[in-house]
Design an enzyme around this catalytic site. Structure first.
Site, PDB file in Angstrom:
ATOM      1  N   HIS A   1       0.810  -1.145  -0.325  1.00 63.99           N
ATOM      2  CA  HIS A   1      -0.203  -0.351   0.359  1.00 63.99           C
ATOM      3  C   HIS A   1       0.885   1.320  -0.175  1.00 63.99           C
ATOM      4  O   HIS A   1       2.277   1.141   0.147  1.00 63.99           O
ATOM      5  CB  HIS A   1      -1.371  -0.045   1.246  1.00 63.99           C
ATOM      6  CG  HIS A   1       0.035  -0.203   2.186  1.00 63.99           C
ATOM      7  ND1 HIS A   1       0.337  -0.972   3.184  1.00 63.99           N
ATOM      8  CD2 HIS A   1      -0.150   0.886   3.484  1.00 63.99           C
ATOM      9  CE1 HIS A   1       0.914  -0.634   4.049  1.00 63.99           C
ATOM     10  NE2 HIS A   1       0.105   0.870   5.169  1.00 63.99           N
TER      11      HIS A   1
ATOM     12  N   HIS B   1       0.761   3.514   2.100  1.00 63.06           N
ATOM     13  CA  HIS B   1       1.447   4.691   2.971  1.00 63.06           C
ATOM     14  C   HIS B   1       3.318   5.265   3.015  1.00 63.06           C
ATOM     15  O   HIS B   1       3.499   4.639   2.495  1.00 63.06           O
ATOM     16  CB  HIS B   1       1.056   4.093   4.532  1.00 63.06           C
ATOM     17  CG  HIS B   1      -0.506   3.871   4.643  1.00 63.06           C
ATOM     18  ND1 HIS B   1      -0.826   3.122   5.699  1.00 63.06           N
ATOM     19  CD2 HIS B   1      -1.295   4.738   3.553  1.00 63.06           C
ATOM     20  CE1 HIS B   1      -2.186   3.155   5.700  1.00 63.06           C
ATOM     21  NE2 HIS B   1      -2.623   4.412   4.663  1.00 63.06           N
TER      22      HIS B   1
ATOM     23  N   ASP C   1       5.786   5.128   5.240  1.00 67.61           N
ATOM     24  CA  ASP C   1       6.846   4.601   5.523  1.00 67.61           C
ATOM     25  C   ASP C   1       7.060   3.090   4.644  1.00 67.61           C
ATOM     26  O   ASP C   1       7.847   2.192   4.676  1.00 67.61           O
ATOM     27  CB  ASP C   1       6.754   3.886   6.634  1.00 67.61           C
ATOM     28  CG  ASP C   1       5.387   3.355   7.108  1.00 67.61           C
ATOM     29  OD1 ASP C   1       4.087   3.372   6.574  1.00 67.61           O
ATOM     30  OD2 ASP C   1       5.356   2.302   7.483  1.00 67.61           O
ATOM     31  N   HIS C   2       6.238   2.644   3.523  1.00 71.70           N
ATOM     32  CA  HIS C   2       6.135   1.602   2.694  1.00 71.70           C
ATOM     33  C   HIS C   2       6.751   2.168   1.333  1.00 71.70           C
ATOM     34  O   HIS C   2       6.752   0.994   0.510  1.00 71.70           O
ATOM     35  CB  HIS C   2       4.906   0.853   2.496  1.00 71.70           C
ATOM     36  CG  HIS C   2       4.751   0.011   4.302  1.00 71.70           C
ATOM     37  ND1 HIS C   2       4.659  -1.000   4.314  1.00 71.70           N
ATOM     38  CD2 HIS C   2       3.882   0.817   5.080  1.00 71.70           C
ATOM     39  CE1 HIS C   2       4.085  -1.141   5.791  1.00 71.70           C
ATOM     40  NE2 HIS C   2       4.022  -0.310   5.831  1.00 71.70           N
TER      41      HIS C   2
ATOM     42  N   HIS D   1      -6.846  -3.312   6.270  1.00 71.87           N
ATOM     43  CA  HIS D   1      -5.566  -2.605   6.585  1.00 71.87           C
ATOM     44  C   HIS D   1      -6.506  -0.856   6.168  1.00 71.87           C
ATOM     45  O   HIS D   1      -5.766   0.215   6.035  1.00 71.87           O
ATOM     46  CB  HIS D   1      -4.272  -1.856   5.945  1.00 71.87           C
ATOM     47  CG  HIS D   1      -3.666  -0.632   7.284  1.00 71.87           C
ATOM     48  ND1 HIS D   1      -3.047  -1.344   8.036  1.00 71.87           N
ATOM     49  CD2 HIS D   1      -2.894  -0.103   6.407  1.00 71.87           C
ATOM     50  CE1 HIS D   1      -2.183   0.089   8.325  1.00 71.87           C
ATOM     51  NE2 HIS D   1      -1.285   0.394   7.217  1.00 71.87           N
TER      52      HIS D   1
ATOM     53  N   ASP E   1       0.934  -4.319   5.742  1.00 70.70           N
ATOM     54  CA  ASP E   1       0.014  -3.735   7.482  1.00 70.70           C
ATOM     55  C   ASP E   1      -1.295  -4.129   7.060  1.00 70.70           C
ATOM     56  O   ASP E   1      -1.425  -4.627   6.776  1.00 70.70           O
ATOM     57  CB  ASP E   1      -0.134  -2.664   7.446  1.00 70.70           C
ATOM     58  CG  ASP E   1       1.466  -1.912   7.634  1.00 70.70           C
ATOM     59  OD1 ASP E   1       2.050  -2.269   7.250  1.00 70.70           O
ATOM     60  OD2 ASP E   1       1.725  -0.653   7.498  1.00 70.70           O
TER      61      ASP E   1
ATOM     62  N   HIS F   1       7.790  -5.220  10.881  1.00 66.11           N
ATOM     63  CA  HIS F   1       6.808  -3.876  11.313  1.00 66.11           C
ATOM     64  C   HIS F   1       6.348  -3.670  12.676  1.00 66.11           C
ATOM     65  O   HIS F   1       5.200  -3.322  12.813  1.00 66.11           O
ATOM     66  CB  HIS F   1       5.892  -4.084  10.150  1.00 66.11           C
ATOM     67  CG  HIS F   1       4.729  -2.696  10.617  1.00 66.11           C
ATOM     68  ND1 HIS F   1       3.845  -1.898  10.835  1.00 66.11           N
ATOM     69  CD2 HIS F   1       4.701  -1.584   9.420  1.00 66.11           C
ATOM     70  CE1 HIS F   1       3.421  -0.930  10.501  1.00 66.11           C
ATOM     71  NE2 HIS F   1       4.323  -0.750   9.605  1.00 66.11           N
TER      72      HIS F   1
END
Length: 303
Positions: free
Chosen positions: A59, A61, A63-64, A136, A206, A264
């Site tokens: 996804h 977000h 931090d990814h 998520h 996540d 994570h």
């Protein structure tokens, strides 16, 4: 198959952990799953090399995926010419395109952005990379690397005893074709065993614990599942769309996986995630808490 953890922290990097990224090497193929900021430095640090052509995002977000900006420019400065394919949940392509085009530099190789839906396999030689639904919120996937069945074991001794000359006829039999030897037909079933299972690696991304992860991970060789919080933060995990270490272990146990690796981690556990590992092992003993630089081999199952 080898799985290398380039980043194991959630949300933000810590002194000892970078944000999320996993590198998977399968025979001659190398692929990345998520690319948190600073991933290219982690690749240098752990000596993985840059010879890969696919990044699969769970996804978008921050931090990814923010690390793809610097990674692509690093590859450009290294005079890369081969195309790079980025795979992302369909509908998130515009955001990824903005990130790729950020700044004034243009990379000297083609970057292809591919939007995919749940269940839309990315086919490769001998295996598929399969996105599956997770919990998520919004557009979020898990990914599974699913090998095809392998050919059964060829019984060379029996083939010789049957007078089948070594060479092309052995190859045909091994691939299921009947052959003729001295006027008689020999079928593959006479010298080839049952097909053998391929390996299955499942990366949750996540997510809350969910049935779709259990189904994809059924009898998997390795499940990599997020464990952002400990069980005493179960309410916060539910509120933010994440899992506790215990919940990840319950998914692994119900799916019948061989091994579970947690990753994570919230920065509050970053210095010492053994507490999370212990919590998970109480439910599923074959659990390991990942750390940056950890490499795990995923062998074929014994026959």
């Amino acid at each position: 198959m080898r799985v290398t953890f380039l980043g194991t922290a959630a949300a933000r990097p810590t002194v000892g952990r970078n944000v999320t990224s996993i590198l998977v090497q399968r025979e001659g193929d190398v692929m990345m799953f998520d690319c948190g900021e600073g991933t290219q430095r982690q690749m240098m640090r752990y000596g993985t090399g840059f010879a890969f052509s696919d990044i699969f995002f769970t996804h978008l977000h921050a931090d990814h995926f923010l690390g793809v900006i610097g990674l692509l420019r690093t590859l450009g400065l290294q005079a890369r010419e081969e195309p790079m394919d980025l795979w992302t949940p369909r509908g998130t392509e515009p955001l990824l395109k903005q990130a790729v085009e950020l700044g004034v530099e243009r990379v000297p190789f083609e970057v292809r952005i591919n939007g995919v839906e749940v269940g839309e396999k990315v086919a490769r030689g001998g295996y598929d990379v399969v996105p599956f639904k997770v919990s998520h919120g919004g557009k979020a996937f898990g990914w599974a690397v699913v090998e095809h069945e392998r050919l059964g074991r060829f019984n060379a001794q029996k083939a010789r005893e049957m007078g089948i000359p070594e060479g092309p006829l052995w190859g045909k039999l091994h691939h299921g074709e009947p052959v003729e030897v001295d006027g008689r037909v020999v079928t593959a079933a006479e010298v080839v065993g049952e097909p053998r299972l391929g390996r299955r690696l499942v990366i949750s991304g996540d997510t809350r614990p969910c049935q779709s992860t259990r189904e994809m991970a059924a009898n998997a060789d390795l499940l990599v599942h997020e464990a952002t919080f400990a069980q005493d933060e179960a309410e916060r995990a539910a509120h933010t769309g994440h899992s506790t270490a215990r919940e990840a272990a319950e998914v692994a146990a119900s799916a019948g996986v061989l091994r579970l690796v947690l990753t994570h981690f919230s920065p509050r556990y970053a210095d010492d995630p053994r507490y999370l590992e212990k919590e998970a092992r109480a439910v599923f003993p074959e659990t390991t808490a990942a750390y940056d630089g950890l490499s795990i081999e995923v062998p074929f199952r014994p026959e």
